[in-house]
Design an enzyme around this catalytic site. Structure first.
Site, PDB file in Angstrom:
ATOM      1  N   HIS A 743     -14.548   6.617  -3.391  1.00  0.00           N
ATOM      2  CA  HIS A 743     -14.021   7.049  -2.147  1.00  0.00           C
ATOM      3  C   HIS A 743     -12.726   7.777  -2.801  1.00  0.00           C
ATOM      4  CE1 HIS A 743     -16.619   3.950  -0.373  1.00  0.00           C
ATOM      5  NE2 HIS A 743     -16.759   4.816   0.767  1.00  0.00           N
ATOM      6  N   ASP A 784     -10.441   9.250   4.335  1.00  0.00           N
ATOM      7  CA  ASP A 784     -10.580   8.179   3.260  1.00  0.00           C
ATOM      8  C   ASP A 784      -9.123   8.230   2.401  1.00  0.00           C
ATOM      9  OD1 ASP A 784     -12.629   6.526   3.882  1.00  0.00           O
ATOM     10  OD2 ASP A 784     -14.065   7.925   2.740  1.00  0.00           O
TER      11      ASP A 784
END
Length: 1143
Positions: A743, A784
């Site tokens: 991520h 994110d």
């Protein structure tokens, strides 16, 4: 002879009917009512029989009978009043006459005018009377009144019989069809009589209040101030001295039984304790012919009881106000067992003294002060229904010529006090309820003040002290605040830190008393003196605190956490070895000191009350009230300190945000460099393709690709985004991604590119506005931000600050907040040219899109989206439908790595698995829990199987429905299907003992075979004749009953713990791959039948046919077929076939 005047509990409901002052009394006819009802209800009339004449004297609240002539000043309704009022009175007569004999119903009632000069509010004593009519009412008037009532009743009866059901239905139909006309008729044409009757019907249908003391009297009492209560008609017994002899002469005409019952009724419903005690003493004087009397009430604790003189030396001429004032000014306290009254209270026995001065218990000091000589004393206890002493009544000297109280006086006194005990206890209970009500009101006001004064500690404490002083009637009030180290930076976090339950329960036994005193050092002192003195706030020094006795007492309370109620301060100081300060002790009589605690039961201060106003010690009731004050005080102080520290934290947060904003923003050099770079076309980055990969892009190229997406969507010129601001924003977003394994910024780039491909190649931009396209691209890049490599569940389990801040979609809310922070940083607001309305709209789109990346939100929205698609929805312009569509697109982009080509997908899966395994390691280390399978490093071989499940549950249903609705994004669905087949194939190989996860790629899935590659394996022949041999042909003695662990076979040898071993499998791997490449193996290998003869699937059906293989491996199998023992061959299972194909 004029009628007497006395006190009655129902006098407040009576209306005076009198002639001008000084005139003769003229009885006036009043409304008829039942005498029995009058004697049982406090609001009904109370007739009195006056001696031998038996003249009925009574009242009815609210008015006089029809035709009666009220006197001047009367509140009665005259006979010439409106017909509506007349109908009300007649209806009242009809109700009172129901089911009663005519003779009883027509018993007339009158009320005599009070003598001249008498107070209008004076109460009257009433006794049951006969049924004779008032002499002022003529027979013709009485007959006319009866005829009027009869005609009213006949008319109503006739109306009820003549109206048929059909007439009623017709009228009802008219009312329902034309309600406006009916309302107009009522307001304009309805006669007053009809309106009056309609009002009566409405009133009769209303629910009646419960006949209760608290329903009327209590509310009346609460609404009135003490001054009004003392002046109210029912509370006044202080009529003029000239009226009392008249009252006494009148009551002397009554026989003893009637007088006794009347005096009982006089006190039965009295709830004012002062009025009740005054009535008891006056009435006892009438009954026993006593000159004066006193009444004492029991107070104190069960171990320390004493009597307090409620009223003292009350005569027949003593007014209530004077008696109460004198008793309040000179409070007399008599301990149980001391004096005549104290002895009666202790023994519960009556004392009748004929000569007071000869009795040693008699105190003659009062006679010396007043000049009055006491001869005879009759003192008797007053008990409640349980037999406990609640008071003592004492009467002195007879006035009828007798020198002593005889047995008859004793009996009358005893009988009357029996009823008085009930009345006194009721009055005390009522007084307690009144006090409790007032206390609750004060506490409510205090709570209101606490919430109003959240931002100023000094004002809050001053308000609390003022309320406490007024309620508890003390001279001074002080509040000491403990030093909480509010100036330390660490304390700012301690104030809002969630308390540790184990830490709060733990008690350090090593803490000494002196150590606790050092921790509970006072820093602020609030003092409030008299009523007109202002509060004083000081910060006493250590020397001042140590030299003050009051401070030492407060220090003792803060250290021990105990409440102290000190009656003798000097003795307490001596017992506790405290230093005595003469200037304070000499003026201090009683102290009530209590700790103030916060929500964590930690002492944050001490409240102290000094000296009650009447000089008596503080009682347990005072302590209980003060405890409530201490609780409110603790809440208020704690909340105010929380508020002050929250303000400091907010200031601290602003400073931290300024620092974060500075460091989170890209540097000027980076921005200038990106601004001057040449941005290649979209095709060179492969941005339009669903097979885009970032593996070959450097970091700067990723930023250029993002800029190209904004340019291709025409967002820069459409929304007037300054190019340098856009470049700085892109660099700042990249900078705020953490270097986690999956991520990270690269993942955000891939999600944004998939959204771009869906909009352009997938033609989804047809359904979106330019503002929505801008919001979706921004959301993809920021979805994110500041990801820590852990999911929402981990944040909740560890109770991280993020989980406390956001209870749902924890990380997604944080991502959005980081996005807002970057946009608000200087030089990063790419929305600066938007109008306020467009700004709100795009921020709403960004927030909704980022929150949609939470899979929990996806599952909530999926059913609604599927329902729209199944219903053939084609218009997606509604707000809710557009929100659903954008949410599904965000999820499709977020998991789009599952649709990439296989050479990209398996690498991304490795990154995801590594990040998950890192979280699983943290859960084992920090939480000491077993993680789920997808995060358990020890179960890494199950990843292909879990990938298949992930695709089946989330990816395929989403891409299928999107593909069916928007066919231009079919490549996402097809790529997912292809990868599912690959993952399924891998999952089946893992079931056969093959693993892959320890490699960076999946080119060589049989990784365990390379474990001992460095070892030189010699003299191992390996000849593959078949991969599925008959068990019985090799081991004739083995059958189905042979234990499985004793059987030999190729399946066991292929596993990591198989008999073949790592070295052999390493050599096998090399040989197999060399054979596939066409090169000759270095070593002639022959696979021993003992290691490969067992069938991999014992349940496979047998077949005479022999499997064929392709390529070089097929040739190996064919050439070695002659070396077999000729045993019967069985068919290969599906898994064996795949393994052969691999080999």
């Amino acid at each position: 002879m004029h009628g007497p005047v006395s006190r009655s509990s129902s006098s407040s409901n009576m209306t005076d009917v009198s002639s001008p002052a000084g005139g003769a009394a003229s009885p006036v006819e009043m409304t008829t009512s039942s005498s029995s009802a009058a004697t049982t209800s406090a609001s009904s009339s109370k007739p009195l029989t006056n001696g031998a004449n038996k003249t009925t004297i009574s009242t009815v609240a609210g008015g006089v009978a029809p035709g009666a002539v009220p006197g001047p000043g009367s509140g009665a309704i005259p006979a010439s009043s409106s017909s509506g009022n007349q109908v009300k009175l007649e209806h009242h007569h009809r109700q009172s006459n129901n089911n009663r004999p005519a003779a009883t119903n027509r018993s007339s009632e009158t009320k005599l005018r009070s003598p001249a000069g008498e107070s209008d509010g004076a109460s009257r004593l009433m006794t049951p009377a006969g049924s004779s009519s008032s002499p002022s009412q003529s027979p013709s008037q009485t007959q006319a009144s009866i005829q009027t009532q009869t005609s009213q009743q006949d008319r109503l009866a006739k109306a009820s019989t003549t109206a048929s059901q059909q007439d009623v239905d017709e009228v009802a139909r008219l009312f329902e069809e034309k309600p406006e006309a009916f309302e107009k008729w009522l307001t304009e044409r309805a006669p007053p009589e009809a309106l009056s009757r309609l009002q009566e019907f409405i009133e009769n249908r209303k629910p009646h209040k419960r006949p209760s003391v608290t329903s009327d009297l209590f509310q009346q009492w609460m609404a009135a101030s003490p001054t009004v209560q003392q002046k109210s008609p029912r509370s006044l017994s202080n009529s003029s001295a000239s009226s009392l002899p008249e009252c006494r002469r009148h009551l002397m005409d009554l026989d003893e039984g009637e007088l006794f019952m009347e005096l009982i009724r006089d006190v039965a419903n009295e709830l004012d304790i002062d009025v009740l005690c005054h009535k008891i003493l006056v009435n006892v004087g009438l009954l026993t012919h006593a000159d004066r009397g006193s009444l004492f009430l029991a107070k104190g604790t069960p171990t320390n009881k004493y009597l307090v003189a409620k009223l003292f030396d009350v005569t027949q001429k003593t007014a209530l106000k004077d008696a109460v004032t004198r008793a309040s000014a000179e409070e007399i306290i008599i301990p149980f067992g001391i004096g005549i009254a104290g002895m009666v209270a202790q023994t519960k026995q009556m004392i009748n003294i004929k000569e007071a001065y000869k009795d040693a218990r008699f105190n003659c000091e009062i006679d010396l002060k007043t000049g009055y000589k006491t001869n005879a004393i009759l003192c008797m206890p007053i008990c409640n229904y349980e037999g406990d002493i609640i008071g003592v009544a004492q009467i002195i000297n007879k006035t009828n010529g007798c020198m002593e109280f005889d047995e008859h006086d004793v009996e009358i006194f005893r009988r009357y006090l029996t009823f008085c005990g009930i009345g006194i206890q009721n009055a005390q209970l009522f007084e307690m309820s009144v006090q409790e009500y007032r206390r609750n009101q004060i506490l409510l006001n205090l709570a209101r003040s606490i919430f109003e004064e959240q931002n100023n500690l000094e004002c809050l404490v001053t308000k609390i002290m003022t309320e406490a002083r007024e309620l508890l009637k003390c001279e001074r009030c002080s509040v000491f605040l403990v030093d909480l180290d509010c100036c330390e930076a660490s304390h700012l976090e301690k104030i809002i830190e969630k308390p540790n339950q184990q830490a709060t329960r733990a008690i350090k036994s090593a803490d000494s008393f002196e150590e606790k005193k050092m921790r509970n050092r006072f820093t602020v002192l609030f003092e409030l003196g008299g009523e007109y003195q202002a509060a004083n706030v000081s910060r006493p020094s250590v020397s001042e605190l140590s030299s003050s006795t009051l401070a030492q007492i407060a220090q003792f309370v803060a250290t021990t956490g105990q409440t102290v109620n000190i009656c003798d301060v000097i003795e307490w100081v001596r017992d506790h070895n405290q230093i005595r300060a003469e200037d304070e002790i000499d003026s201090t009589q009683a102290i009530l000191c209590m700790p103030i605690m916060n929500a964590q039961k930690k002492v944050i201060g001490v409240a102290q009350l000094i000296n009650k106003a009447n000089g008596v010690p503080f009682t347990d009731s005072d302590a209980s009230i003060f405890e409530a004050f201490a609780i409110f005080c603790g809440l208020g102080i704690h909340n105010t300190q929380m508020y002050e520290n929250a303000c400091k934290l907010m200031a601290k947060q602003k400073v931290a945000l300024e620092c974060l904003s500075y460091h989170a923003t890209a540097s000027q050099d980076q921005t200038e460099k990106l601004t001057q770079d040449v941005i290649a076309e979209a095709e060179s980055y492969n941005l339009y393709s669903f097979t885009f990969t970032d593996f070959e892009l450097v970091d700067d190229d990723t930023c250029r690709a993002v800029l190209r997406m904004f340019m291709q969507c025409n967002l820069v010129s459409q929304f007037q985004i300054p190019y340098d601001v856009l470049c700085r924003w892109v660099l700042s977003v990249r900078k705020n991604y953490r270097p986690v394994k999956y991520h990270n910024w690269r993942h955000a780039l891939n999600v944004a590119q998939t959204m771009f491909a869906m909009l352009k190649t997938g033609k989804m931009e047809r359904f979106m506005t330019d503002l929505e396209i801008l919001g979706l691209l921004v959301a993809c890049l920021c979805h994110d931000l500041d990801h820590r490599g852990t999911n929402n569940a981990f944040q909740t389990k560890t109770e991280s600050p993020l989980a406390i801040l956001y209870t749902t979609s924890t990380m997604e809310h944080h991502h959005f907040d980081q996005c807002v922070m970057i946009l608000n940083s200087e030089g990063n607001n790419i929305f600066q040219a938007l109008s306020p309305e467009d700004y709100r709209s795009v921020m709403k789109t960004v927030e909704s899109a980022i929150l949609s990346t939470d899979l929990a939100m996806y599952f909530k929205k999926r059913n609604a989206f599927l329902e729209l698609v199944e219903n053939g929805e084609f218009d997606w312009q509604g707000e809710e439908k557009k929100d659903l569509l954008c949410g599904m697109m965000m999820t499709a982009c977020d998991v789009s790595a599952i649709a990439k080509p296989w050479e990209v997908q398996h690498k991304v899966a490795k990154l995801v698995a590594d990040e998950f395994f890192d979280q699983g390691d943290l859960e084992k280390l920090q939480l000491n829990t077993q993680p789920v399978a997808m995060m358990d490093r020890e179960r890494k071989d199950e990843l292909p199987k879990m990938q298949v499940g992930f695709i089946d549950v989330i990816c395929l249903p989403l891409y299928r429905v999107l593909c069916d609705t928007f066919p231009w994004i079919t490549p996402l669905y097809e790529g997912t299907l292809e990868n599912r087949r690959n993952w399924q194939d891998l999952a089946e190989k893992v079931e056969m003992g093959l693993t892959w996860i320890d490699h960076d790629t999946i080119d060589k899935p049989v990784e365990e075979f390379a474990a001992c590659a460095d070892e030189e394996i010699k003299d191992i022949e390996f000849t593959v004749t078949t991969l599925n041999c008959n068990q019985q042909s090799q081991h004739g003695s083995e059958d189905s009953h042979t234990p499985e662990h004793q059987r030999s076979g190729s399946r066991l040898s292929m596993k990591k713990t198989g008999a073949l071993g790592k070295a052999v499998r390493s050599k096998l791997s090399k040989t197999l791959y060399n054979s596939m490449d066409g090169s000759k193996p270095k070593t002639s290998l022959k696979l021993l039948e003992s290691h490969v003869s067992e069938d991999m699937d014992d349940k496979s059906p047998t077949s005479p046919s022999q499997p064929q293989a392709s390529g070089s491996m097929g040739r190996m199998s064919a050439s070695s077929s002659t070396s077999s023992t000729g045993g019967q061959m069985v068919d290969k299972s599906k898994k064996r076939s795949k393994l052969c194909a691999l080999l």
